[in-house]
Design an enzyme around this catalytic site. Structure first.
Site, PDB file in Angstrom:
ATOM      1  N   CYS A 131       0.840  -1.205   0.000  1.00 50.80           N
ATOM      2  CA  CYS A 131       0.000   0.000   0.000  1.00 50.80           C
ATOM      3  C   CYS A 131       0.869   1.247   0.000  1.00 50.80           C
ATOM      4  CB  CYS A 131      -0.921  -0.004   1.219  1.00 50.80           C
ATOM      5  SG  CYS A 131      -2.007   1.438   1.307  1.00 50.80           S
ATOM      6  N   CYS A 134      -0.412   4.088   2.182  1.00 44.55           N
ATOM      7  CA  CYS A 134      -0.243   3.819   3.617  1.00 44.55           C
ATOM      8  C   CYS A 134       1.193   4.091   4.066  1.00 44.55           C
ATOM      9  CB  CYS A 134      -0.570   2.364   3.936  1.00 44.55           C
ATOM     10  SG  CYS A 134      -2.194   1.794   3.448  1.00 44.55           S
ATOM     11  N   ASP A 135       2.158   3.643   3.282  1.00 47.65           N
ATOM     12  CA  ASP A 135       3.549   3.595   3.732  1.00 47.65           C
ATOM     13  C   ASP A 135       4.512   4.495   2.971  1.00 47.65           C
ATOM     14  OD1 ASP A 135       2.715   1.616   5.526  1.00 47.65           O
ATOM     15  OD2 ASP A 135       3.045   0.036   4.050  1.00 47.65           O
TER      16      ASP A 135
END
Length: 306
Positions: A131, A134-135
């Site tokens: 992701c 997300c990261d």
């Protein structure tokens, strides 16, 4: 007979359990794994869930479970084999027993398609990510690689190029599958380098973190090592929905068709979290789904309206 059986104990399932308990419903959460939390358990750091900056995914999952336990939410281990919809009664059949409920909520999540190469499992959450949104923030001014050639892979590469020093897009073919508009945007970036006709063969690391991706040219079999701090895998995602199409409508990819309210095509059956057909799959959206679904469950139990 339970008012509600929730299948799955990730963020959506635990949130639904919390909301159901506060609503006074006789609810049960069935979890297949020994630890609640779903995919976030394997996330090294979560930095986009409000109120918990830079929290370890395992710790966030534990906090959610502790909250549920404090409220008295009922949990039970079980591997659900089959669901039978008998109208106002639903049967949830596990490997050990058959449970009955007035309503059922599918919160089983999804799983990312894997490369199944050495180093992938070892460095999951430690440089291997599925992701970018997300990261990606953890790799500012660093070199990373994205594996894939579809819309998600190209979108991830474009997103990462905003802050990363360099982004390698590794694709097994000599042309991308992504939409033309996305490709045009990709080719405009001077931070993205295409690695055509290459297969990822190994993710390597040092001191517990990723420091490279080894790839192989499909045509020559020559290998090269990309010096990267992160490897973002975007080769697809698969919902955990085996057999659910027997009781409610799913799309061609297996995602349960349900709106923001969690209502599926079958009265008394609901869906929340990553298993539901939707655009954004994040912890925050899963939590929202869980809350919305329980509100719909209450409405259904009180009125039987559909």
């Amino acid at each position: 007979m339970y008012d509600l059986i929730i299948i799955g104990s990730g963020p959506a399932g635990m949130t639904a359990g919390i909301y159901a308990q506060r609503a006074g419903l006789d609810a049960l959460v069935i979890e297949r794994n020994f630890m609640s939390g779903g995919q976030i358990v394997d996330t090294y750091e979560v930095d986009n869930y409000p109120g918990f900056p830079s929290i370890n995914g395992f710790d966030l999952a534990q906090k959610m479970r502790e909250h549920a336990d404090q409220l008295g939410v009922q949990f039970k281990m079980g591997d659900v084999q089959k669901i039978e919809d008998l109208g106002e009664e639903k049967k949830v059949i596990t490997a050990e027993e058959t449970l009955t409920a007035k309503t059922v909520l599918f919160a089983t999540g999804a799983k990312h398609s894997l490369l199944n190469i050495p180093g992938e499992a070892e460095y999951a959450g430690k440089g291997v990510s599925y992701c970018a949104t997300c990261d990606g923030a953890f790799y500012k001014d660093k070199d990373v690689a994205v594996v894939g050639g579809g819309n998600v892979a190209v979108e991830d590469a474009i997103f990462l190029a905003r802050t990363c020093r360099k982004v390698y897009l590794v694709h097994r073919r000599d042309q991308l599958r992504a939409q033309k508009a996305l490709q045009n945007k990709l080719f405009e970036s001077d931070r993205i380098e295409l690695v055509w006709n290459h297969l990822p063969v190994e993710i390597v690391g040092e001191d517990g973190m990723v420091n490279g991706l080894r790839t192989k040219d499909k045509n020559t079999n020559e290998e090269q090592l990309l010096d990267v701090s992160g490897v973002f895998i975007a080769v697809g995602i698969v919902p955990n929905s085996d057999g659910f199409d027997q009781v409610c409508k799913c799309d061609e990819k297996g995602y349960i068709i349900a709106g923001e309210d969690g209502r599926t095509s079958a009265p008394g059956i609901f869906a929340a979290g990553d298993v539901r057909q939707k655009e954004v799959r994040q912890v925050a959206t899963a939590v929202g789904d869980g809350a919305n679904a329980v509100a719909s469950v209450e409405r259904y139990l009180n009125t039987k309206e559909w």
